[in-house]
Design a protein around this motif. Structure first.
Motif, short mmCIF file in Angstrom:
data_model
loop_
_atom_site.label_atom_id
_atom_site.label_comp_id
_atom_site.label_asym_id
_atom_site.label_seq_id
_atom_site.Cartn_x
_atom_site.Cartn_y
_atom_site.Cartn_z
N THR A 30 4.18 61.13 -3.71
CA THR A 30 3.76 60.84 -2.51
C THR A 30 4.87 60.62 -1.50
OG1 THR A 30 3.70 58.50 -2.57
CG2 THR A 30 1.73 59.74 -3.24
N PRO A 31 4.55 60.74 -0.04
CA PRO A 31 5.66 60.73 0.76
C PRO A 31 6.00 59.34 0.76
CG PRO A 31 3.88 61.89 1.76
CD PRO A 31 3.58 61.54 0.43
N GLY A 36 10.55 55.71 -0.64
CA GLY A 36 11.21 54.35 -1.23
C GLY A 36 12.51 54.71 -2.35
N PHE A 37 12.30 55.99 -2.69
CA PHE A 37 13.23 56.56 -3.70
C PHE A 37 14.59 56.76 -2.85
CE2 PHE A 37 15.75 60.25 -5.22
CZ PHE A 37 16.25 59.66 -6.50
N ALA A 38 14.37 57.37 -1.45
CA ALA A 38 15.61 57.44 -0.63
C ALA A 38 16.22 56.29 -0.24
CB ALA A 38 15.09 58.37 0.57
N ILE A 41 18.34 54.97 -3.40
CA ILE A 41 19.68 55.53 -3.57
C ILE A 41 20.63 55.67 -2.37
CG2 ILE A 41 18.61 57.11 -5.34
CD1 ILE A 41 18.77 59.27 -3.29
N ALA A 42 20.21 55.08 -1.21
CA ALA A 42 20.86 55.04 -0.26
C ALA A 42 21.95 53.67 -0.25
CB ALA A 42 20.42 55.14 1.05
N ARG A 43 21.53 52.97 -1.23
CA ARG A 43 22.12 51.61 -1.35
C ARG A 43 23.61 51.70 -1.61
NH1 ARG A 43 17.16 48.54 -3.83
NH2 ARG A 43 15.64 48.80 -2.01
N PRO A 44 24.35 50.87 -1.12
CA PRO A 44 25.83 50.94 -1.65
C PRO A 44 26.04 51.05 -3.25
CG PRO A 44 25.59 49.20 -0.05
CD PRO A 44 24.24 49.69 -0.16
#
Length: 52
Positions: A30-31, A36-38, A41-44
């Motif tokens: 789902t969008p 949530g995944f993005a 994985i954007a975390r430091p």
């Protein structure tokens, strides 16, 4: 080299990924799940940027 501990959930994820790569499964998300995944994985911790 870093050492990681693979629990049952990670091992099952790897198994599913292999089946996806082989074309034996089709993945749907789902969008909201992709957002949530993005976010994760954007975390430091992951040291990724938009190009990667």
């Amino acid at each position: 080299m870093q050492v990681v501990i693979l629990d049952t959930n990670v091992l099952l994820d790897l198994f599913v990924l292999q089946e996806l790569i082989k074309g034996k499964l089709k993945a749907l998300a789902t969008p909201l799940a992709l957002e949530g995944f993005a976010d994760v994985i954007a975390r430091p911790l992951f040291s990724l940027n938009e190009v990667e």
